[in-house]
Design a protein around this motif. Structure first.
Motif, PDB file in Angstrom:
ATOM      1  N   ARG D 118       1.015  -1.175   0.049  1.00 52.76           N
ATOM      2  CA  ARG D 118      -0.069  -0.113  -0.013  1.00 52.76           C
ATOM      3  C   ARG D 118       0.868   1.417  -0.183  1.00 52.76           C
ATOM      4  NH1 ARG D 118      -4.967   1.471  -1.517  1.00 52.76           N
ATOM      5  NH2 ARG D 118      -5.451   3.701  -0.742  1.00 52.76           N
ATOM      6  N   TYR D 131      -0.027   4.503 -11.717  1.00 53.14           N
ATOM      7  CA  TYR D 131      -0.945   4.213 -10.969  1.00 53.14           C
ATOM      8  C   TYR D 131      -0.994   2.634 -10.438  1.00 53.14           C
ATOM      9  CZ  TYR D 131      -5.808   3.762  -8.935  1.00 53.14           C
ATOM     10  OH  TYR D 131      -6.839   3.595  -8.049  1.00 53.14           O
ATOM     11  N   VAL D 133      -2.086  -0.352  -7.521  1.00 53.49           N
ATOM     12  CA  VAL D 133      -2.900  -0.877  -6.523  1.00 53.49           C
ATOM     13  C   VAL D 133      -2.570  -2.091  -5.929  1.00 53.49           C
ATOM     14  CG1 VAL D 133      -4.858   0.947  -6.825  1.00 53.49           C
ATOM     15  CG2 VAL D 133      -4.867  -0.963  -7.725  1.00 53.49           C
ATOM     16  N   PRO D 134      -2.590  -2.300  -4.760  1.00 52.35           N
ATOM     17  CA  PRO D 134      -2.323  -3.542  -4.205  1.00 52.35           C
ATOM     18  C   PRO D 134      -3.657  -4.622  -4.187  1.00 52.35           C
ATOM     19  CG  PRO D 134      -2.094  -2.424  -2.456  1.00 52.35           C
ATOM     20  CD  PRO D 134      -2.322  -1.501  -3.426  1.00 52.35           C
ATOM     21  N   GLU D 139      -8.271 -11.436   0.857  1.00 48.16           N
ATOM     22  CA  GLU D 139      -9.033 -10.298   1.496  1.00 48.16           C
ATOM     23  C   GLU D 139     -10.192 -10.042   0.767  1.00 48.16           C
ATOM     24  OE1 GLU D 139      -6.543  -6.964   1.488  1.00 48.16           O
ATOM     25  OE2 GLU D 139      -5.709  -7.275   3.770  1.00 48.16           O
ATOM     26  N   VAL D 140     -10.401 -10.727  -0.261  1.00 44.29           N
ATOM     27  CA  VAL D 140     -11.427 -10.291  -1.448  1.00 44.29           C
ATOM     28  C   VAL D 140     -12.490 -11.574  -1.524  1.00 44.29           C
ATOM     29  CG1 VAL D 140      -9.823  -8.748  -2.529  1.00 44.29           C
ATOM     30  CG2 VAL D 140     -10.196 -11.169  -3.553  1.00 44.29           C
ATOM     31  N   THR D 226     -13.163 -11.113  -8.798  1.00 43.79           N
ATOM     32  CA  THR D 226     -12.969  -9.736  -8.076  1.00 43.79           C
ATOM     33  C   THR D 226     -11.775  -9.161  -8.620  1.00 43.79           C
ATOM     34  OG1 THR D 226     -13.596 -11.134  -5.893  1.00 43.79           O
ATOM     35  CG2 THR D 226     -12.730  -8.684  -5.893  1.00 43.79           C
ATOM     36  N   ARG D 229     -12.893  -7.516 -12.008  1.00 45.37           N
ATOM     37  CA  ARG D 229     -13.554  -6.389 -11.755  1.00 45.37           C
ATOM     38  C   ARG D 229     -12.546  -5.219 -11.373  1.00 45.37           C
ATOM     39  NH1 ARG D 229     -17.134  -9.041  -8.687  1.00 45.37           N
ATOM     40  NH2 ARG D 229     -16.293  -8.082  -6.926  1.00 45.37           N
ATOM     41  N   LEU D 230     -11.633  -5.451 -10.481  1.00 42.52           N
ATOM     42  CA  LEU D 230     -10.683  -4.497 -10.335  1.00 42.52           C
ATOM     43  C   LEU D 230      -9.669  -4.013 -11.700  1.00 42.52           C
ATOM     44  CD1 LEU D 230      -9.033  -2.951  -8.343  1.00 42.52           C
ATOM     45  CD2 LEU D 230      -7.439  -4.797  -7.872  1.00 42.52           C
ATOM     46  N   ARG D 237     -10.371   4.170 -14.440  1.00 45.41           N
ATOM     47  CA  ARG D 237     -10.139   5.197 -13.444  1.00 45.41           C
ATOM     48  C   ARG D 237      -9.542   6.302 -14.039  1.00 45.41           C
ATOM     49  NH1 ARG D 237     -11.194   5.726  -8.054  1.00 45.41           N
ATOM     50  NH2 ARG D 237     -10.288   7.293  -7.085  1.00 45.41           N
TER      51      ARG D 237
ATOM     52  N   THR F 187     -13.556  -0.433  -4.620  1.00 42.33           N
ATOM     53  CA  THR F 187     -13.964  -1.488  -5.798  1.00 42.33           C
ATOM     54  C   THR F 187     -13.290  -2.819  -5.416  1.00 42.33           C
ATOM     55  OG1 THR F 187     -14.188   0.287  -7.598  1.00 42.33           O
ATOM     56  CG2 THR F 187     -13.622  -1.817  -8.164  1.00 42.33           C
ATOM     57  N   SER F 188     -14.063  -3.645  -5.532  1.00 42.99           N
ATOM     58  CA  SER F 188     -13.457  -5.307  -5.283  1.00 42.99           C
ATOM     59  C   SER F 188     -12.643  -5.283  -4.074  1.00 42.99           C
ATOM     60  CB  SER F 188     -12.514  -5.553  -6.656  1.00 42.99           C
ATOM     61  OG  SER F 188     -13.344  -5.574  -7.771  1.00 42.99           O
ATOM     62  N   TYR F 189     -12.967  -4.665  -3.100  1.00 41.79           N
ATOM     63  CA  TYR F 189     -12.345  -4.633  -1.887  1.00 41.79           C
ATOM     64  C   TYR F 189     -11.225  -3.974  -1.620  1.00 41.79           C
ATOM     65  CZ  TYR F 189     -15.440  -9.102  -0.980  1.00 41.79           C
ATOM     66  OH  TYR F 189     -16.436  -9.823  -0.958  1.00 41.79           O
ATOM     67  N   VAL F 190     -10.873  -3.100  -2.843  1.00 42.02           N
ATOM     68  CA  VAL F 190      -9.565  -2.463  -2.847  1.00 42.02           C
ATOM     69  C   VAL F 190      -9.946  -1.019  -2.763  1.00 42.02           C
ATOM     70  CG1 VAL F 190      -7.733  -1.695  -4.397  1.00 42.02           C
ATOM     71  CG2 VAL F 190      -8.175  -4.129  -4.119  1.00 42.02           C
ATOM     72  N   ASN F 191      -9.117  -0.117  -2.181  1.00 45.59           N
ATOM     73  CA  ASN F 191      -9.455   1.255  -1.887  1.00 45.59           C
ATOM     74  C   ASN F 191      -8.603   1.820  -3.001  1.00 45.59           C
ATOM     75  OD1 ASN F 191      -9.707   4.219  -1.480  1.00 45.59           O
ATOM     76  ND2 ASN F 191      -8.642   3.955   0.449  1.00 45.59           N
ATOM     77  N   LEU F 192      -9.578   2.547  -4.072  1.00 46.15           N
ATOM     78  CA  LEU F 192      -8.692   3.241  -5.355  1.00 46.15           C
ATOM     79  C   LEU F 192      -8.327   4.367  -5.037  1.00 46.15           C
ATOM     80  CD1 LEU F 192     -11.136   1.816  -8.194  1.00 46.15           C
ATOM     81  CD2 LEU F 192      -8.973   0.724  -7.515  1.00 46.15           C
TER      82      LEU F 192
END
Lengths: 245, 245, 245, 245, 245, 245
Positions: D118, D131, D133-134, D139-140, D226, D229-230, D237, F187-192
């Protein structure tokens, strides 16, 4: 014993734990004095001091590039960051301590190095790695010290004594004319300037014409005598750290 | 133009973008050759190379302490970590580039510095800060290169030519007797040793008696000529970086 | 014993102090060979070497991203800085030593990693943390070594032997046509190039058509045998550090 | 497109700015599950996610050693410091962004990496470099997430589905018997333990016998969906940074 | 405007580019004065200075732990390394500059911080990130400055004025009895001591009984007036960097 | 015992090995709550906890600037990098341990510091330098914890109880109107999101009108009681590290 010219077997056969490391800077010293001023003066004082004492002292090569970004507007000035300078000096000094030369005087010729060398001395001394103290020649010359500028009376005098051919005598008048009276630009006891070019046109502070060869000889004698006394004190000092209260 | 003896106004008036920085090491070179061998030889080659070319070249002071922990068992050897060495060289070089001297040859006298200098050159060149290439004199002397040891034929020869009084001639036989034949302790093409003391008793590799003064003169001529050619190539090279494919 | 597939209790029950860590790079290898070439070849050699010796050896996972900025103009090439690479390898290796696997061979597949791995080996070995030596497969294959390029005869041959489906045979001619003859752009014994794109159009150095499957088999055998001998030597070596002279 | 097997010309011809980097750890997972669990699961999820989306996505090699010092008492566990891990991931990711793959999902299989990833994502995203993201698979997975332990039901299940031969079925009972119920040793909402060995005898947390192959299949499906979708969200984004208020 | 008590919308509505950051130290000040002396005095001077000027000035929270390892033998003394202190101050200051408060005075209460703050000021100012100058209250109080010790007349006086209940009046005699006359242990103009415990038994330097409440009031007035003048000068100064010569 | 107001002799005479260090942040908390919220609340909880236990506990000064770059779009927010924050906290804590206060609770008031403090605790504890655990007050208040936002019900409530004059009551409605419902953009349990300004207009998360003074009193009581229990546990815990398996 000069490390540059000695062999390792010469060093091995030495009975000594004392060393000096000249530390200088390659930076502008006005239109009349060489960029190497701070190296040349540090070496001259270190050599004279070592010769004066009645002890064996290891003499390391001079560190030629220091903390001099404040002169960056003047061509030819070299520098490294304070972090890198501290590490370079500290590690070079530690390598001497590795061989048992663990009482070390850093013989310094540049004002910009002073804080960094004190920090290095504290770091190594508190860690018990070596006992290291900095010595800056123009801070130890009695009442002369008040005349210290930059490429001014003191440095010009010392160079005229030790390396007279490196002073451009024909530019002394020019140097004097463009010089600042004092170091910095002060308000409320605070120096508002960070670059020498903020307060000196040609890089000079102080009047180089007040730096005669004779004065240079006297400066070298004063610095030598003081360094010799310091070397004795460093050799004899109890360097164990105080107990926790 | 030698930065140590020049003034900043001399440097300002120069039409040049080329500089050389001698890089050495203060480390054992056997019982017969001085700890300063790598500094003295790097300076001699740098000076001769600069004189040979028909261009203005800035000559920085030599960096005297390098990557030499491999000699740490021999008294008097100084060193800094590779990280600190890289930073010190890189920042000193960057300060030259700040004044427009952004084509720089690092004239090196020590094998232990080679990798670090190449890394520094890549870092600064790829960042577009300066174009920097290392040059190690004993790698460029034709068939002689194969004889390179440590305090062996090549270094002894060059010193006999440039600084004859620094070779302890009376210890040449001792140096030869305790010398190793080659650098390292090899198995399966891998050098299993990390300290020179693992394979040489007195720090010498190669036979110093094969290093005559005349050979030294020839070595200097070869290194000088090669450096001069390199300086021309560095001056003329298109140093823009290639396009992304 | 492969750490990826073993459990910690398997490792606990092992009688061993020897480990290998494959180290590669994910970087361009021309239009015909995969970006993973240096990982795949390092792993193949490491596995074969471990199998060849009559000792228990721990086999760590391969480190996939190395020192490869020199290929940055070619899409898909990954790299980290040399500082970060050294730290990552050194700390991963130290964690093995923490469990008693403190004689370690770094089986390397990438030329750009060589200097950094040697530095890591020296750092850990001199500190007494572990005895660590790097081994680069294409440096140990006898007369073949002279043919090493990039995506050239040796790497193409080894891949054809171990991962034939990963060579795009239909592009060999294209690879050959755009290849450089040698690595670098040399003047005065100095490589003036820092980016591979300065001297190769398509990233290839050497002729991949000279890299037959049979040659690959021979290369693997040579590398395996050499690694096996090295592992024996590393296991048996007295790794205590020499005395101060 | 898998970077390990693709050529640079394949990557050049790709229309994509999206990449995934699997990140794992080589560390104890009890007597029944392999040290490579976190690498194998991260790779399986990453590959399945990439296959699920209707976009080109670059797939980097997995980073095999992570933040796992908490398992240091268990043989075979490898780790690097958090500083080094962050730098290694950040620089590897930056090299992808250099080629235009600047929307990146770090597909993680290890709890100990979560905070560091993170931080890396924030550092690169705020600097505008990429950009990033982990995404941590366990966790999902909906209500399953509450069952996450260490070598417990979830990891055992997923491995039984993707790499059944790597689960030592004959030691499941032993694993269960020595397992802790939960992760940590809690007082006042604070975990007082820093080493897993403070609260688990054999390194297991949770009951591996509750991790059937069928559950593993379901977990992979959930994680895949998941992640897909991410990936869509990351691709679409608006990643420009907000205005200063 | 005090950042601790203001809201971000208050700060947004401010017309200002000037800020002060009090910087102190938590360290021994003898048996009679509190460990927080340097924080309390720095805050008092900063607040009074801000109130005195006819401009809006942002007032940041005080930095409470500084460069104080020299007092490490005295219980309760806290410190961080000089590197960390510099980074913490520099980054905190940069975050103010991010919002446009890019003319900043560091109002310092501790001698050990002086060098580090000057270095930070130079680093940020030369980089053009902010114009930052340090101000140490006891260096600006005219002839009083010569009396500065440690827990001596000046600090005792100022505390008696601003926080009288924090001076343990019943221990003043004890403090005086165990005090050193001057700071350090000097030979040849060099301070041979690195730890205060090398020259003071109870941590005090100077005579605290010479520090009356009235003197404290005068000190605060002097420091306030000087700081106010400095703030005006900092606000009005042309902070562009000089041209390259 | 509060280090700011105690003398070193007071600390010397203490029988204790327990310390608390409040850690906060100076950052936006909406239009109604002060930038110092996280410092003020951390201090209030720390002081109340220390008072509640029947042991001597050293109370260090609060660290005022933390990991808050996520609020950088809001004027007045201060921050340092995570690296620098970790080093500053770790070294300050180590200096306490140097005097024997080597069981330390970091009483934290800011979510952005949580990961960094846990890392610091692990680093110092595993190295055996001190036993250090972080405690974040809003994570330990039972069911209230679920309501934690930013400048929302919990922080507003606590401030209304401890520093009522610092809440701008007339802006509560504005704060509520511009607030986000939850922290982040998921989204998908991730904070974007990496910047708070990506999901909250005025910096508020949660409804501050639900934060009554009475609720604040209850929160303080809950946090105090929990901290007191934690201090007991930390004092009594066997902090020796587990054996290697």
């Amino acid at each position: 014993m000069d490390l540059t010219t000695a062999t390792w077997t010469d060093v091995r056969d030495l009975e000594a734990d004392l060393a000096v490391v000249p530390v200088g800077s390659t930076e502008q010293h006005g239109p009349h004095a060489p960029l190497g001023t701070d190296v040349l003066t540090a070496e001259a004082v270190a050599d004279a001091g070592v010769e004066r004492v009645d002890r064996e002292v290891v003499r390391a090569p001079a560190i030629p590039v220091g903390v001099a970004e404040e002169h960056r507007q003047f061509p030819g000035t070299m520098w490294v960051s304070e972090d890198t300078f501290r590490d370079y000096v500290a590690e070079a000094v530690s390598s001497l301590a590795h061989h048992g030369f663990d009482r070390i005087v850093l013989v310094n010729g540049h004002g910009g190095n002073v804080d960094a060398l004190r920090e290095v001395g504290g770091r190594l001394t508190r860690a018990g790695e070596a006992y290291v103290v900095p010595f800056t020649w123009f801070e130890v010359v009695g009442e002369h010290t008040a005349d210290m500028g930059h490429g001014g009376p003191l440095e010009t005098a010392l160079l005229r004594h030790i390396e007279p051919e490196l002073i451009a005598e024909e530019r002394i008048e020019e140097a004097r004319a463009g010089a600042a009276d004092g170091w910095g630009d002060w308000t409320s006891y605070v120096n508002l300037a960070y670059d020498a070019a903020e307060f000196t046109e040609n890089g000079v502070v102080g009047d180089p014409s007040e730096g005669s060869k004779e004065r240079g000889e006297e400066l070298l004698e004063l610095a030598t005598e003081t360094l010799a006394r310091l070397l004795e004190a460093v050799a004899e000092r109890d360097v164990s750290r105080p107990e926790h209260r």
